[in-house]
Design a protein around this motif. Structure first.
Motif, PDB file in Angstrom:
ATOM      1  N   ASP A  40      36.250 106.467  40.510  1.00 53.55           N
ATOM      2  CA  ASP A  40      36.301 105.314  41.398  1.00 53.55           C
ATOM      3  C   ASP A  40      34.984 105.166  42.160  1.00 53.55           C
ATOM      4  N   GLN A  41      34.486 103.931  42.260  1.00 56.64           N
ATOM      5  CA  GLN A  41      33.266 103.660  43.012  1.00 56.64           C
ATOM      6  C   GLN A  41      33.544 102.857  44.282  1.00 56.64           C
ATOM      7  N   GLY A  42      34.823 102.763  44.662  1.00 58.26           N
ATOM      8  CA  GLY A  42      35.150 102.104  45.919  1.00 58.26           C
ATOM      9  C   GLY A  42      34.440 102.799  47.057  1.00 58.26           C
ATOM     10  N   MET A  43      34.232 102.076  48.134  1.00 60.55           N
ATOM     11  CA  MET A  43      33.451 102.614  49.253  1.00 60.55           C
ATOM     12  C   MET A  43      34.150 102.337  50.578  1.00 60.55           C
ATOM     13  N   MET A  44      33.740 103.053  51.599  1.00 60.22           N
ATOM     14  CA  MET A  44      34.192 102.749  52.951  1.00 60.22           C
ATOM     15  C   MET A  44      33.472 101.463  53.344  1.00 60.22           C
ATOM     16  N   ILE A  45      34.125 100.341  53.110  1.00 63.42           N
ATOM     17  CA  ILE A  45      33.470  99.040  53.141  1.00 63.42           C
ATOM     18  C   ILE A  45      32.936  98.674  54.522  1.00 63.42           C
ATOM     19  N   TYR A  46      33.679  98.983  55.596  1.00 67.07           N
ATOM     20  CA  TYR A  46      33.220  98.630  56.936  1.00 67.07           C
ATOM     21  C   TYR A  46      31.970  99.418  57.339  1.00 67.07           C
ATOM     22  N   LEU A  47      31.766 100.586  56.744  1.00 62.98           N
ATOM     23  CA  LEU A  47      30.582 101.382  57.012  1.00 62.98           C
ATOM     24  C   LEU A  47      29.458 101.068  56.029  1.00 62.98           C
ATOM     25  N   SER A  48      29.798 100.594  54.846  1.00 66.02           N
ATOM     26  CA  SER A  48      28.809 100.328  53.802  1.00 66.02           C
ATOM     27  C   SER A  48      28.026  99.038  54.037  1.00 66.02           C
ATOM     28  N   VAL A  49      28.682  98.005  54.514  1.00 63.25           N
ATOM     29  CA  VAL A  49      27.990  96.724  54.695  1.00 63.25           C
ATOM     30  C   VAL A  49      26.851  96.852  55.725  1.00 63.25           C
ATOM     31  N   PRO A  50      27.038  97.546  56.858  1.00 62.83           N
ATOM     32  CA  PRO A  50      25.881  97.746  57.743  1.00 62.83           C
ATOM     33  C   PRO A  50      24.733  98.489  57.054  1.00 62.83           C
ATOM     34  N   LEU A  51      25.061  99.435  56.184  1.00 67.43           N
ATOM     35  CA  LEU A  51      24.009 100.138  55.436  1.00 67.43           C
ATOM     36  C   LEU A  51      23.247  99.180  54.522  1.00 67.43           C
ATOM     37  N   LEU A  52      23.968  98.274  53.884  1.00 60.91           N
ATOM     38  CA  LEU A  52      23.321  97.279  53.030  1.00 60.91           C
ATOM     39  C   LEU A  52      22.386  96.403  53.860  1.00 60.91           C
ATOM     40  N   LEU A  53      22.875  95.908  54.993  1.00 63.70           N
ATOM     41  CA  LEU A  53      22.044  95.067  55.863  1.00 63.70           C
ATOM     42  C   LEU A  53      20.801  95.820  56.329  1.00 63.70           C
ATOM     43  N   PRO A 112      28.933  86.711  53.412  1.00 70.97           N
ATOM     44  CA  PRO A 112      30.068  87.632  53.255  1.00 70.97           C
ATOM     45  C   PRO A 112      30.118  88.722  54.327  1.00 70.97           C
ATOM     46  N   ALA A 113      28.964  89.115  54.886  1.00 71.76           N
ATOM     47  CA  ALA A 113      28.965  90.124  55.952  1.00 71.76           C
ATOM     48  C   ALA A 113      29.619  89.562  57.212  1.00 71.76           C
ATOM     49  N   GLU A 114      29.335  88.302  57.514  1.00 73.42           N
ATOM     50  CA  GLU A 114      29.964  87.680  58.680  1.00 73.42           C
ATOM     51  C   GLU A 114      31.467  87.503  58.463  1.00 73.42           C
ATOM     52  N   ALA A 115      31.861  87.181  57.238  1.00 72.58           N
ATOM     53  CA  ALA A 115      33.295  87.066  56.927  1.00 72.58           C
ATOM     54  C   ALA A 115      33.978  88.425  57.072  1.00 72.58           C
ATOM     55  N   LEU A 116      33.305  89.488  56.613  1.00 70.69           N
ATOM     56  CA  LEU A 116      33.871  90.833  56.747  1.00 70.69           C
ATOM     57  C   LEU A 116      33.987  91.210  58.224  1.00 70.69           C
ATOM     58  N   GLU A 117      33.007  90.820  59.027  1.00 71.51           N
ATOM     59  CA  GLU A 117      33.069  91.115  60.459  1.00 71.51           C
ATOM     60  C   GLU A 117      34.282  90.434  61.091  1.00 71.51           C
ATOM     61  N   ARG A 118      34.529  89.182  60.726  1.00 68.38           N
ATOM     62  CA  ARG A 118      35.714  88.486  61.259  1.00 68.38           C
ATOM     63  C   ARG A 118      36.993  89.205  60.842  1.00 68.38           C
ATOM     64  N   GLU A 119      37.050  89.649  59.594  1.00 68.37           N
ATOM     65  CA  GLU A 119      38.230  90.367  59.111  1.00 68.37           C
ATOM     66  C   GLU A 119      38.389  91.695  59.840  1.00 68.37           C
ATOM     67  N   LEU A 120      37.285  92.405  60.011  1.00 69.69           N
ATOM     68  CA  LEU A 120      37.321  93.696  60.701  1.00 69.69           C
ATOM     69  C   LEU A 120      37.839  93.518  62.121  1.00 69.69           C
ATOM     70  N   SER A 136      25.784  95.252  65.258  1.00 68.87           N
ATOM     71  CA  SER A 136      24.396  95.633  65.510  1.00 68.87           C
ATOM     72  C   SER A 136      23.517  95.377  64.280  1.00 68.87           C
ATOM     73  N   SER A 137      24.001  95.749  63.112  1.00 69.94           N
ATOM     74  CA  SER A 137      23.237  95.543  61.876  1.00 69.94           C
ATOM     75  C   SER A 137      23.065  94.060  61.576  1.00 69.94           C
ATOM     76  N   LEU A 138      24.114  93.267  61.830  1.00 63.04           N
ATOM     77  CA  LEU A 138      24.008  91.814  61.636  1.00 63.04           C
ATOM     78  C   LEU A 138      22.949  91.225  62.571  1.00 63.04           C
ATOM     79  N   GLU A 139      22.950  91.649  63.808  1.00 56.96           N
ATOM     80  CA  GLU A 139      21.977  91.136  64.774  1.00 56.96           C
ATOM     81  C   GLU A 139      20.546  91.464  64.335  1.00 56.96           C
ATOM     82  N   ARG A 140      20.294  92.699  63.932  1.00 58.07           N
ATOM     83  CA  ARG A 140      18.953  93.097  63.491  1.00 58.07           C
ATOM     84  C   ARG A 140      18.549  92.382  62.203  1.00 58.07           C
ATOM     85  N   PHE A 141      19.495  92.200  61.286  1.00 51.37           N
ATOM     86  CA  PHE A 141      19.210  91.518  60.028  1.00 51.37           C
ATOM     87  C   PHE A 141      18.849  90.050  60.284  1.00 51.37           C
TER      88      PHE A 141
END
Length: 146
Positions: A40-53, A112-120, A136-141
């Motif tokens: 499985d390559q699933g990830m801790m999505i709420y922690l992964s998206v800030p890493l991507l940003l 999609p990051a902003e949509a995930l933030e709303r969901e979170l 924080s990652s969204l703001e810096r990005f």
């Protein structure tokens, strides 16, 4: 053209910062996603998206020509390379998924990051570590992309 999608896997019990999810990257040359692999390559999505940003921030700011992302607790990986004319090539496992301009990449990641933030925020308190990291990652990005 690049399109990113982030999703949270269903039926994980009570919501937490560590919920598993998946990432899909679609482009004109193919699709790469974290779902449906063995192992499985699933990830801790709420922690992964800030890493991507955070990984993409120097690329969109013009400070670097390459960026790599690997999901938290996952072997799913995306590589980004900006060429001479500013075109960004996105690859997964050495295979090109697609290309886009820097502005298109910003839009493909932000939406999609902003949509995930709303969901979170609808599932977890704003004080959660994942919520703070993502905000924080969204703001810096956004600042780097301006």
């Amino acid at each position: 053209m690049i399109r990113l999608t982030f999703s949270v896997r269903p039926d994980q019990g009570e919501a937490s910062d560590f919920d598993l999810g998946d990432m899909v990257c679609e482009g004109e040359s193919g699709t790469a996603g974290s779902a449906g692999h063995v192992p499985d390559q699933g990830m801790m999505i709420y922690l992964s998206v800030p890493l991507l940003l955070d990984a993409l921030r120097p690329l969109v700011a013009g400070e670097r020509k390459n960026a790599s992302f690997a999901g938290t607790d996952s072997s799913f990986r995306l590589d980004f390379r900006r060429g001479r004319k500013g075109i960004v090539t996105v690859s997964a496992n050495g295979t090109v998924v697609g290309t886009c301009g820097p502005d298109e990449l910003v839009e493909a990641v932000l939406r999609p990051a902003e949509a995930l933030e709303r969901e979170l925020l609808s599932r977890l308190p704003a004080e959660s570590g994942a919520a703070r990291d993502l905000a924080s990652s969204l703001e810096r990005f956004r600042a780097a992309a301006a």
